[in-house]
Design a protein around this motif. Structure first.
Motif, PDB file in Angstrom:
ATOM      1  N   HIS A 271       0.839  -1.200   0.000  1.00 25.64           N
ATOM      2  CA  HIS A 271       0.000   0.000   0.000  1.00 25.64           C
ATOM      3  C   HIS A 271       0.878   1.256   0.000  1.00 25.64           C
ATOM      4  CE1 HIS A 271      -3.392   2.602   0.724  1.00 25.64           C
ATOM      5  NE2 HIS A 271      -2.782   3.102   1.783  1.00 25.64           N
TER       6      HIS A 271
ATOM      7  N   CYS B 228       2.285   1.787  -3.443  1.00 24.79           N
ATOM      8  CA  CYS B 228       1.286   2.352  -4.354  1.00 24.79           C
ATOM      9  C   CYS B 228       1.113   3.848  -4.107  1.00 24.79           C
ATOM     10  CB  CYS B 228      -0.052   1.634  -4.182  1.00 24.79           C
ATOM     11  SG  CYS B 228      -0.066  -0.018  -4.871  1.00 24.79           S
ATOM     12  N   GLN B 229       1.064   4.242  -2.861  1.00 16.59           N
ATOM     13  CA  GLN B 229       0.925   5.663  -2.542  1.00 16.59           C
ATOM     14  C   GLN B 229       2.146   6.447  -3.011  1.00 16.59           C
ATOM     15  OE1 GLN B 229      -1.748   7.298  -1.405  1.00 16.59           O
ATOM     16  NE2 GLN B 229      -2.775   5.344  -1.652  1.00 16.59           N
TER      17      GLN B 229
ATOM     18  N   VAL C  54       1.930   6.919  -6.753  1.00 16.28           N
ATOM     19  CA  VAL C  54       0.983   7.983  -7.082  1.00 16.28           C
ATOM     20  C   VAL C  54       1.646   9.355  -6.875  1.00 16.28           C
ATOM     21  CG1 VAL C  54      -1.165   9.094  -6.347  1.00 16.28           C
ATOM     22  CG2 VAL C  54      -1.099   6.619  -6.665  1.00 16.28           C
TER      23      VAL C  54
ATOM     24  N   CYS D 293      -1.996  -3.205  -5.476  1.00 10.22           N
ATOM     25  CA  CYS D 293      -2.699  -1.932  -5.285  1.00 10.22           C
ATOM     26  C   CYS D 293      -4.205  -2.182  -5.253  1.00 10.22           C
ATOM     27  CB  CYS D 293      -2.388  -0.966  -6.433  1.00 10.22           C
ATOM     28  SG  CYS D 293      -0.663  -0.466  -6.517  1.00 10.22           S
TER      29      CYS D 293
ATOM     30  N   GLU E 248      -8.994   1.436  -6.429  1.00  9.21           N
ATOM     31  CA  GLU E 248      -8.962   2.904  -6.467  1.00  9.21           C
ATOM     32  C   GLU E 248      -7.563   3.407  -6.813  1.00  9.21           C
ATOM     33  OE1 GLU E 248     -10.121   1.299  -3.600  1.00  9.21           O
ATOM     34  OE2 GLU E 248     -12.238   1.453  -4.132  1.00  9.21           O
ATOM     35  N   GLU E 249      -6.548   2.781  -6.221  1.00 10.17           N
ATOM     36  CA  GLU E 249      -5.174   3.187  -6.503  1.00 10.17           C
ATOM     37  C   GLU E 249      -4.826   2.899  -7.960  1.00 10.17           C
ATOM     38  OE1 GLU E 249      -3.109   2.602  -2.115  1.00 10.17           O
ATOM     39  OE2 GLU E 249      -3.272   0.880  -3.462  1.00 10.17           O
ATOM     40  N   LYS E 250      -5.247   1.749  -8.460  1.00 12.85           N
ATOM     41  CA  LYS E 250      -4.987   1.430  -9.869  1.00 12.85           C
ATOM     42  C   LYS E 250      -5.676   2.429 -10.782  1.00 12.85           C
ATOM     43  CE  LYS E 250      -4.244  -3.522  -9.439  1.00 12.85           C
ATOM     44  NZ  LYS E 250      -4.714  -4.865  -9.786  1.00 12.85           N
TER      45      LYS E 250
ATOM     46  N   GLN F  86      -6.446   5.525 -10.060  1.00 15.07           N
ATOM     47  CA  GLN F  86      -5.733   6.798  -9.935  1.00 15.07           C
ATOM     48  C   GLN F  86      -4.431   6.761 -10.726  1.00 15.07           C
ATOM     49  OE1 GLN F  86      -4.787   7.857  -5.887  1.00 15.07           O
ATOM     50  NE2 GLN F  86      -4.643  10.035  -6.377  1.00 15.07           N
TER      51      GLN F  86
END
Length: 131
Positions: free
Chosen positions: A6, A9-10, A13, A66, A69-71, A73
């Motif tokens: 996580h 992934c952040q 982004v 991820c 939502e992360e994917k 984004q």
């Protein structure tokens, strides 16, 4: 999915958002081409960070790295980046054409200036030196 993936992934982004900011810098300073090399170098550094991050993703052999939502984004940021890059390419080509036309015009003006008639004669000026 674990906390480590996580965080990755952040971080991805955030890096993509920085990349978008660099793209905006390029678009806003397209006529100031002396600074483009610096901005592009900074973007290259962000790409290296992304590559290292992808290597870390490969080490996490989980199916779900991820969230959805992360994917989403990440995908929207990548689409934005590609669109911005296309705009940059078009603007750089237009600026290149403008510069080329300016150089041609400048060269033509210099040729015209060389053919200008000089009002001071270049002959006979030293014949009257003994008077």
């Amino acid at each position: 999915m674990n906390a480590n993936s996580h965080e990755l992934c952040q971080e991805k982004v955030l890096i993509l958002k920085e990349y978008v900011a660099k793209g905006e810098e390029i678009l806003s300073s397209i006529e100031d081409w002396e600074n483009l090399a610096t901005i592009l170098e900074e973007r290259d550094q962000l790409l290296l960070r992304l590559k290292n991050m992808e290597d870390q993703f490969a080490e996490l052999k989980g199916n779900q790295i991820c969230t959805v939502e992360e994917k989403g984004q990440i995908d929207s940021l990548i689409k934005l980046i590609t669109d911005m890059d296309q705009n940059c390419i078009q603007l750089i080509k237009a600026e290149q054409q403008k510069t080329l036309q300016d150089l041609k015009k400048n060269q033509q003006n210099q040729k015209v200036a060389d053919y200008e008639i000089s009002l001071t004669p270049s002959y006979g000026t030293f014949l009257d030196a003994k008077k």
